[in-house]
Motif scaffolding. Structure first.
Motif, PDB file in Angstrom:
ATOM      1  N   SER A  64      -4.389   5.682   9.850  1.00  0.00           N
ATOM      2  CA  SER A  64      -4.754   6.129   8.497  1.00  0.00           C
ATOM      3  C   SER A  64      -4.881   7.652   8.418  1.00  0.00           C
ATOM      4  O   SER A  64      -4.634   8.247   7.360  1.00  0.00           O
ATOM      5  CB  SER A  64      -6.066   5.475   8.052  1.00  0.00           C
ATOM      6  N   MET A 100      -2.944   7.528  -7.574  1.00  0.00           N
ATOM      7  CA  MET A 100      -4.352   7.144  -7.528  1.00  0.00           C
ATOM      8  C   MET A 100      -4.870   7.277  -6.097  1.00  0.00           C
ATOM      9  O   MET A 100      -4.981   6.278  -5.377  1.00  0.00           O
ATOM     10  CB  MET A 100      -4.531   5.705  -8.017  1.00  0.00           C
ATOM     11  N   PRO A 101      -5.124   8.490  -5.657  1.00  0.00           N
ATOM     12  CA  PRO A 101      -5.578   8.692  -4.275  1.00  0.00           C
ATOM     13  C   PRO A 101      -6.861   7.896  -3.992  1.00  0.00           C
ATOM     14  O   PRO A 101      -7.858   8.027  -4.694  1.00  0.00           O
ATOM     15  CB  PRO A 101      -5.850  10.205  -4.203  1.00  0.00           C
ATOM     16  N   ASN A 102      -6.775   7.054  -2.967  1.00  0.00           N
ATOM     17  CA  ASN A 102      -7.915   6.227  -2.600  1.00  0.00           C
ATOM     18  C   ASN A 102      -7.824   5.935  -1.101  1.00  0.00           C
ATOM     19  O   ASN A 102      -6.809   5.412  -0.629  1.00  0.00           O
ATOM     20  CB  ASN A 102      -7.898   4.916  -3.400  1.00  0.00           C
ATOM     21  N   PRO A 103      -8.857   6.260  -0.375  1.00  0.00           N
ATOM     22  CA  PRO A 103      -8.790   6.041   1.086  1.00  0.00           C
ATOM     23  C   PRO A 103      -8.597   4.573   1.460  1.00  0.00           C
ATOM     24  O   PRO A 103      -8.052   4.279   2.521  1.00  0.00           O
ATOM     25  CB  PRO A 103     -10.140   6.564   1.587  1.00  0.00           C
ATOM     26  N   LEU A 104      -9.029   3.648   0.588  1.00  0.00           N
ATOM     27  CA  LEU A 104      -8.863   2.230   0.902  1.00  0.00           C
ATOM     28  C   LEU A 104      -7.392   1.827   0.928  1.00  0.00           C
ATOM     29  O   LEU A 104      -6.995   0.942   1.683  1.00  0.00           O
ATOM     30  CB  LEU A 104      -9.627   1.380  -0.114  1.00  0.00           C
ATOM     31  N   ILE A 105      -6.590   2.491   0.094  1.00  0.00           N
ATOM     32  CA  ILE A 105      -5.158   2.183   0.093  1.00  0.00           C
ATOM     33  C   ILE A 105      -4.536   2.614   1.418  1.00  0.00           C
ATOM     34  O   ILE A 105      -3.739   1.898   2.022  1.00  0.00           O
ATOM     35  CB  ILE A 105      -4.466   2.882  -1.094  1.00  0.00           C
ATOM     36  N   PHE A 141       0.973   4.103  -6.201  1.00  0.00           N
ATOM     37  CA  PHE A 141      -0.379   4.318  -5.682  1.00  0.00           C
ATOM     38  C   PHE A 141      -0.640   5.776  -5.331  1.00  0.00           C
ATOM     39  O   PHE A 141      -1.787   6.188  -5.141  1.00  0.00           O
ATOM     40  CB  PHE A 141      -0.629   3.439  -4.454  1.00  0.00           C
ATOM     41  N   ALA A 176       0.815  -1.215   0.000  1.00  0.00           N
ATOM     42  CA  ALA A 176       0.000   0.000   0.000  1.00  0.00           C
ATOM     43  C   ALA A 176       0.849   1.266   0.000  1.00  0.00           C
ATOM     44  O   ALA A 176       0.346   2.351  -0.329  1.00  0.00           O
ATOM     45  CB  ALA A 176      -0.922   0.002   1.221  1.00  0.00           C
TER      46      ALA A 176
END
Length: 420
Positions: A280, A36-41, A33, A28
């Motif tokens: 996070s 590609m900003p993604n809170p799941l990562i 990555f 992660a």
């Protein structure tokens, strides 16, 4: 379950989860990555970080981490942890403050052998060092002790305490926390009868199961419900080839940890979920409250099978201490022989492990001790951990214990003179 394969399977499960956490954190965090900003990562990285750290701590003995303390001269003095008595199953440590005159109070802090290392008492030690010379029993992880070292049950534990007390001398003030309270009481009675010059001056018992039946809890009820055969079959395993104690029968630390956490599963689950969210959001740190607590709580050690089984059978099921019929190497220990050792008990009103009533039972067993040498304290609102390491300990219990030690110095000598 009494096979090496089962023991190694638990270690493999722990190691796999640590690897999964490290893998998730690493993947992660891969730079690609970031495009590609993604809170799941971010959540995956946080989950990996918390998981890796948690499972890694389970096989690491924590460090005391006590480097220095401020002294009355206004300077910080280094603290050196020295081993003064070395034995196969446990050492006696001294927290020596360099450059400071020796303190008149000597305290032997008897740490529990109940799955965690003696470092569980770190904050207790830190609070006592400024005013006392602190000695601590440092029990070893059974998986690292070769089978050639022999057995270690509650009688051996008691004799270890006897040797430690003899080494420190008659001016020692003993403080036993939780599990060792009944055996500390027995060790003191043993000395009172066979070697009175070596018995300690005072003894403080904190939250220990002297009489487990006085106030039943989930812990004591479990001991009643399960037979010794069931315990031996389901809890005892054989140390695998990875460790020095290969072949030794133990109650594994990982299995103990599973039992600890199952007692408050919802609270622990919520604590780890909240920590993942904090990581996070970038709000966590290496020494935040969660990590400070769980770095210690998750670090577990194996107990020898004979120690665990004899504790359950003789202390909880048969009540040998509570009924004053405990035997050490063929000698019946008579707690009534304690006549000039001041005894204090401390309990927490909200203690759900050693409930109020279990520890104070020690005073009734000391039939030969005058009332002026007995004291008891029930701390309102305190749970099990709080009575030796939390706010209740720092603000209320510690001052009371030190006052008890100082206030009974003349009384114990007077009692000794009367007995003579």
């Amino acid at each position: 379950m009494r096979y090496m394969a089962t023991y190694d399977l638990m270690e493999s499960f722990r190691n796999t989860n640590q690897w999964l956490g490290a893998t998730a954190r690493t993947l992660a965090s891969y730079p690609a990555f970031a495009a590609m900003p993604n809170p799941l990562i971010g959540m995956a990285a946080a989950w990996g970080e918390v998981t890796e750290r948690s499972f890694e701590r389970m096989v690491v003995k924590p460090d005391w981490g006590i480097r220095s303390i401020p002294c009355e001269d206004g300077r910080d003095h280094l603290v050196e942890v020295r081993t003064v008595v070395e034995k196969p199953f446990g050492n006696l440590l001294h927290f020596e403050v360099t450059g400071r005159p020796k303190k008149p109070r000597t305290i032997l802090l008897v740490a529990p052998m109940s799955g965690h290392y003696a470092t569980l008492l770190r904050s207790t030690v830190i609070s006592l060092i400024p005013d006392t010379e602190v000695y601590v029993t440092d029990w070893h992880n059974a998986r690292d002790i070769p089978v050639s070292a022999g057995k270690f049950d509650i009688e051996d534990y008691t004799l270890y305490l006897v040797d430690f007390m003899r080494h420190l001398g008659s001016e020692t003030n003993v403080i036993a926390v939780c599990q060792p309270a009944p055996l500390t009481l027995a060790a003191t009675a043993y000395l009172a009868e066979l070697d009175p010059k070596a018995q300690p001056r005072t003894m403080t018992l904190i939250g220990g199961p002297i009489d487990p039946d006085a106030t039943p809890t989930d812990v004591t009820d479990f001991g009643r419900r399960v037979t010794m055969g069931q315990l031996e079959e389901t809890m005892i395993q054989q140390v695998g080839f990875k460790y020095k104690g290969v072949g030794r029968m133990v109650y594994p630390g990982l299995l103990q940890l599973a039992s600890f956490m199952s007692m408050n599963a919802e609270r622990h689950s919520r604590a780890f979920t909240d920590q993942i969210f904090r990581v996070s959001r970038g709000e966590a740190s290496d020494h935040d409250p969660h990590n400070r607590f769980y770095d210690e709580y998750l670090a577990v050690m194996d107990m020898t099978a004979e120690f665990y089984l004899s504790t359950v059978e003789r202390i909880f099921k048969n009540g040998e201490i509570a009924q004053n019929r405990f035997v050490v190497e063929g000698h019946r220990v008579d707690i009534g022989k304690i006549t000039d050792v001041a005894v204090m008990t401390v309990e927490g009103a909200n203690d759900d492990i050693s409930a109020p009533g279990q520890c104070v039972a020690a005073l009734d067993l000391c039939t030969g001790l005058p009332d002026r040498l007995k004291a008891q304290h029930l701390e309102p609102g305190a749970g099990h951990y709080g009575i030796f390491a939390g706010k209740s300990w720092r603000n209320n219990i510690r001052p009371l214990v030190l006052s008890f030690i100082d206030g009974t110095s003349g009384k114990t000598r007077a009692a000794a003179s009367d007995a003579a």
